[in-house]
Design a protein around this motif. Structure first.
Motif, PDB file in Angstrom:
ATOM      1  N   CYS A 100      64.906  73.717 -62.655  1.00 45.57           N
ATOM      2  CA  CYS A 100      64.810  73.696 -64.166  1.00 45.57           C
ATOM      3  C   CYS A 100      63.875  72.307 -64.443  1.00 45.57           C
ATOM      4  O   CYS A 100      64.524  71.515 -65.366  1.00 45.57           O
ATOM      5  CB  CYS A 100      66.036  73.766 -64.894  1.00 45.57           C
ATOM      6  N   ASP A 101      62.745  72.059 -63.664  1.00 44.09           N
ATOM      7  CA  ASP A 101      62.235  70.943 -63.834  1.00 44.09           C
ATOM      8  C   ASP A 101      60.804  71.137 -64.462  1.00 44.09           C
ATOM      9  O   ASP A 101      60.189  72.025 -63.811  1.00 44.09           O
ATOM     10  CB  ASP A 101      62.201  70.219 -62.492  1.00 44.09           C
ATOM     11  N   ALA A 102      60.144  70.365 -65.364  1.00 42.62           N
ATOM     12  CA  ALA A 102      58.890  70.627 -65.682  1.00 42.62           C
ATOM     13  C   ALA A 102      57.839  70.564 -64.662  1.00 42.62           C
ATOM     14  O   ALA A 102      57.174  71.686 -64.853  1.00 42.62           O
ATOM     15  CB  ALA A 102      58.575  69.842 -66.953  1.00 42.62           C
ATOM     16  N   MET A 103      57.848  69.615 -64.139  1.00 43.88           N
ATOM     17  CA  MET A 103      56.601  69.447 -63.067  1.00 43.88           C
ATOM     18  C   MET A 103      56.520  70.372 -62.080  1.00 43.88           C
ATOM     19  O   MET A 103      55.614  71.128 -61.674  1.00 43.88           O
ATOM     20  CB  MET A 103      56.561  67.998 -62.770  1.00 43.88           C
ATOM     21  N   GLN A 104      57.893  70.715 -61.654  1.00 46.40           N
ATOM     22  CA  GLN A 104      58.115  71.739 -60.591  1.00 46.40           C
ATOM     23  C   GLN A 104      57.505  73.239 -61.006  1.00 46.40           C
ATOM     24  O   GLN A 104      56.776  73.730 -60.351  1.00 46.40           O
ATOM     25  CB  GLN A 104      59.600  71.779 -59.875  1.00 46.40           C
ATOM     26  N   THR A 105      57.770  73.358 -62.185  1.00 43.60           N
ATOM     27  CA  THR A 105      57.644  74.608 -62.753  1.00 43.60           C
ATOM     28  C   THR A 105      56.007  74.968 -62.923  1.00 43.60           C
ATOM     29  O   THR A 105      55.753  75.943 -62.533  1.00 43.60           O
ATOM     30  CB  THR A 105      58.364  74.879 -64.128  1.00 43.60           C
ATOM     31  N   VAL A 106      55.479  73.888 -63.407  1.00 41.28           N
ATOM     32  CA  VAL A 106      53.779  74.194 -63.532  1.00 41.28           C
ATOM     33  C   VAL A 106      53.314  74.397 -62.113  1.00 41.28           C
ATOM     34  O   VAL A 106      52.150  75.128 -61.942  1.00 41.28           O
ATOM     35  CB  VAL A 106      53.190  73.105 -64.535  1.00 41.28           C
ATOM     36  N   HIS A 107      53.729  73.532 -61.135  1.00 43.08           N
ATOM     37  CA  HIS A 107      53.137  73.492 -59.819  1.00 43.08           C
ATOM     38  C   HIS A 107      53.300  75.020 -59.329  1.00 43.08           C
ATOM     39  O   HIS A 107      52.502  75.647 -58.548  1.00 43.08           O
ATOM     40  CB  HIS A 107      53.705  72.460 -59.040  1.00 43.08           C
ATOM     41  N   ALA A 108      54.820  75.421 -59.273  1.00 41.90           N
ATOM     42  CA  ALA A 108      54.843  76.670 -58.861  1.00 41.90           C
ATOM     43  C   ALA A 108      54.482  77.759 -59.524  1.00 41.90           C
ATOM     44  O   ALA A 108      53.804  78.787 -58.981  1.00 41.90           O
ATOM     45  CB  ALA A 108      56.508  76.922 -59.097  1.00 41.90           C
ATOM     46  N   VAL A 109      54.219  77.664 -60.941  1.00 42.84           N
ATOM     47  CA  VAL A 109      53.318  78.749 -61.876  1.00 42.84           C
ATOM     48  C   VAL A 109      51.824  78.869 -61.046  1.00 42.84           C
ATOM     49  O   VAL A 109      51.307  80.032 -61.117  1.00 42.84           O
ATOM     50  CB  VAL A 109      53.164  78.232 -63.261  1.00 42.84           C
ATOM     51  N   ARG A 110      51.455  77.908 -60.761  1.00 42.16           N
ATOM     52  CA  ARG A 110      50.077  78.052 -59.994  1.00 42.16           C
ATOM     53  C   ARG A 110      50.087  78.683 -58.795  1.00 42.16           C
ATOM     54  O   ARG A 110      49.446  79.823 -58.356  1.00 42.16           O
ATOM     55  CB  ARG A 110      49.292  76.587 -60.040  1.00 42.16           C
TER      56      ARG A 110
ATOM     57  N   THR B 103      39.237  83.012 -66.583  1.00 41.62           N
ATOM     58  CA  THR B 103      39.274  82.298 -65.567  1.00 41.62           C
ATOM     59  C   THR B 103      40.203  82.802 -64.322  1.00 41.62           C
ATOM     60  O   THR B 103      41.119  83.321 -64.583  1.00 41.62           O
ATOM     61  CB  THR B 103      39.832  80.989 -65.777  1.00 41.62           C
ATOM     62  N   ARG B 104      39.615  82.707 -63.184  1.00 38.74           N
ATOM     63  CA  ARG B 104      40.291  83.100 -61.983  1.00 38.74           C
ATOM     64  C   ARG B 104      41.315  82.031 -61.694  1.00 38.74           C
ATOM     65  O   ARG B 104      41.228  80.997 -61.873  1.00 38.74           O
ATOM     66  CB  ARG B 104      39.265  83.247 -60.640  1.00 38.74           C
ATOM     67  N   LEU B 105      42.496  82.626 -61.304  1.00 43.06           N
ATOM     68  CA  LEU B 105      43.800  81.889 -60.776  1.00 43.06           C
ATOM     69  C   LEU B 105      43.399  80.843 -59.850  1.00 43.06           C
ATOM     70  O   LEU B 105      44.029  79.404 -60.013  1.00 43.06           O
ATOM     71  CB  LEU B 105      44.750  82.664 -60.172  1.00 43.06           C
ATOM     72  N   ASP B 106      42.393  80.863 -58.878  1.00 38.93           N
ATOM     73  CA  ASP B 106      42.232  79.862 -58.014  1.00 38.93           C
ATOM     74  C   ASP B 106      41.474  78.689 -58.888  1.00 38.93           C
ATOM     75  O   ASP B 106      41.328  77.642 -58.118  1.00 38.93           O
ATOM     76  CB  ASP B 106      41.213  80.602 -56.922  1.00 38.93           C
ATOM     77  N   ASP B 107      40.851  78.929 -59.888  1.00 39.58           N
ATOM     78  CA  ASP B 107      39.974  78.046 -60.665  1.00 39.58           C
ATOM     79  C   ASP B 107      40.804  77.181 -61.484  1.00 39.58           C
ATOM     80  O   ASP B 107      40.378  76.273 -62.040  1.00 39.58           O
ATOM     81  CB  ASP B 107      38.787  78.681 -61.037  1.00 39.58           C
ATOM     82  N   LEU B 108      42.018  77.637 -61.902  1.00 39.17           N
ATOM     83  CA  LEU B 108      42.860  77.137 -62.921  1.00 39.17           C
ATOM     84  C   LEU B 108      43.157  75.381 -62.633  1.00 39.17           C
ATOM     85  O   LEU B 108      42.840  74.645 -63.555  1.00 39.17           O
ATOM     86  CB  LEU B 108      44.169  77.795 -63.106  1.00 39.17           C
ATOM     87  N   PRO B 109      43.536  75.269 -61.260  1.00 38.92           N
ATOM     88  CA  PRO B 109      43.811  73.697 -61.071  1.00 38.92           C
ATOM     89  C   PRO B 109      42.785  72.821 -61.362  1.00 38.92           C
ATOM     90  O   PRO B 109      42.915  71.656 -62.156  1.00 38.92           O
ATOM     91  CB  PRO B 109      44.167  73.743 -59.493  1.00 38.92           C
ATOM     92  N   ASP B 110      41.528  73.154 -61.159  1.00 33.38           N
ATOM     93  CA  ASP B 110      40.444  72.011 -61.411  1.00 33.38           C
ATOM     94  C   ASP B 110      40.334  72.211 -62.943  1.00 33.38           C
ATOM     95  O   ASP B 110      39.927  70.877 -63.340  1.00 33.38           O
ATOM     96  CB  ASP B 110      39.125  72.595 -60.761  1.00 33.38           C
ATOM     97  N   LEU B 111      40.243  73.125 -63.553  1.00 33.24           N
ATOM     98  CA  LEU B 111      40.001  73.066 -65.182  1.00 33.24           C
ATOM     99  C   LEU B 111      41.263  72.408 -65.690  1.00 33.24           C
ATOM    100  O   LEU B 111      41.112  71.743 -66.634  1.00 33.24           O
ATOM    101  CB  LEU B 111      39.866  74.549 -65.505  1.00 33.24           C
ATOM    102  N   VAL B 112      42.698  72.505 -65.500  1.00 35.65           N
ATOM    103  CA  VAL B 112      43.595  71.763 -65.860  1.00 35.65           C
ATOM    104  C   VAL B 112      43.468  70.483 -65.789  1.00 35.65           C
ATOM    105  O   VAL B 112      43.765  69.709 -66.363  1.00 35.65           O
ATOM    106  CB  VAL B 112      44.988  72.381 -65.292  1.00 35.65           C
ATOM    107  N   ALA B 113      43.182  69.907 -64.370  1.00 39.56           N
ATOM    108  CA  ALA B 113      43.091  68.597 -64.038  1.00 39.56           C
ATOM    109  C   ALA B 113      42.007  67.831 -64.986  1.00 39.56           C
ATOM    110  O   ALA B 113      42.041  66.848 -65.568  1.00 39.56           O
ATOM    111  CB  ALA B 113      42.640  68.594 -62.576  1.00 39.56           C
TER     112      ALA B 113
END
Length: 204
Positions: free
Chosen positions: A194-204, A167-177
Motif C-alpha cells: 500500500c505504497d504510493a510510489m509502488q502503486t503508480v509504477h505498477a499501474v503503468r 494516449t497509448r499506454l506505452d507513451d504515458l511514462p514519457d508524458l508523465v515524466a
C-alpha cells in the motif's frame, strides 16, 4: 467511469492481504471473492467511495481547495458507512461530522497509496494544469507528503491523457515524466504494497 472504478475495486479487494494460493485459485475474472478482513464479496471499498466524493467536488466546486475535498470525504462516508477503510482512519471518520473536524484531527503524513487510488476522476478535467492543481489539493487532506501528492498527480494525469489525448499506454511514462518529473518504471513485476510510489509504477 465510477461504475468501472467500483467494479475493479470490488474485484481487487478480494485479493488484498491474502496468500498466493487464493490468488492462483480465484483470480480468474469469473467472480468476486470475500476480502481477507471480512468485506463481503462484490463490495467496493474506501477507494471508490472517495472517488465518488472527488467527482461530487468536481461537479459542485470546480475551483476546489483541500477543505472542499475534506468536506466531501466526510459527507460521503456519513451517508454510507462501509468497511474497506484502514482501521485507524475509519475510527477517525466515525468521530468527524465535518471536513473541518477531519482536518483538525488527522495527521496527513501518509506515504501510502490512498490519494492515488481516488485520483482517477480528476482526469476528467479538461485543463491539464487544473488537473495537477486539484490532484494536489485532494491529496493534501490525507497524504500531504511528496509521495502522496506526486502519486495523485501522476494517476490523475494518466487518466487525463487517455481521456483527452487518446494516449497509448506505452507513451504515458514519457508524458508523465515531462509534466511531473517522475520516471515511471516500465518493468514492474513485483507485488505491490500500500505504497504510493509502488502503486503508480505498477499501474503503468
Amino acid at each position: 467511469m465510477l461504475v468501472e472504478i467500483a467494479i475493479g475495486d470490488a474485484y481487487g479487494a478480494g485479493f488484498e492481504f491474502c496468500g498466493r494460493e487464493k490468488i492462483a485459485a480465484h483470480n480468474t475474472l469469473a467472480a468476486y471473492v470475500e476480502h481477507e478482513l471480512g468485506l463481503e464479496a462484490g463490495r467496493y471499498t474506501d477507494d471508490t467511495q472517495m472517488s465518488i466524493a472527488n467527482a461530487e467536488v468536481l461537479l459542485g466546486t470546480p475551483d476546489a481547495r483541500s477543505d472542499d475535498f475534506a468536506d466531501a470525504y466526510v459527507r460521503c462516508y456519513r451517508r454510507d458507512r462501509r468497511q474497506g477503510y484502514a482501521k485507524g482512519f475509519q475510527a477517525l471518520m466515525d468521530e468527524c461530522e465535518t471536513g473541518a473536524m477531519l482536518r483538525q484531527r488527522i495527521r496527513p503524513d501518509s506515504k501510502r497509496n490512498g490519494a492515488a487510488m481516488r485520483a482517477v476522476p480528476l482526469g476528467l478535467i479538461a485543463d491539464k494544469q487544473h488537473v495537477m492543481a486539484l490532484a494536489s489539493e485532494q491529496a493534501m487532506v490525507t497524504h500531504a507528503t511528496s509521495e502522496g501528492v506526486l502519486s495523485s498527480q501522476a494517476v490523475a494525469l494518466m487518466a487525463h491523457l487517455i481521456i483527452y489525448e487518446n494516449t497509448r499506454l506505452d507513451d504515458l511514462p514519457d508524458l508523465v515524466a515531462q509534466q511531473t518529473g517522475l520516471s515511471l518504471r516500465r518493468d514492474w513485476q513485483a507485488e505491490v504494497e500500500c505504497d504510493a510510489m509502488q502503486t503508480v509504477h505498477a499501474v503503468r
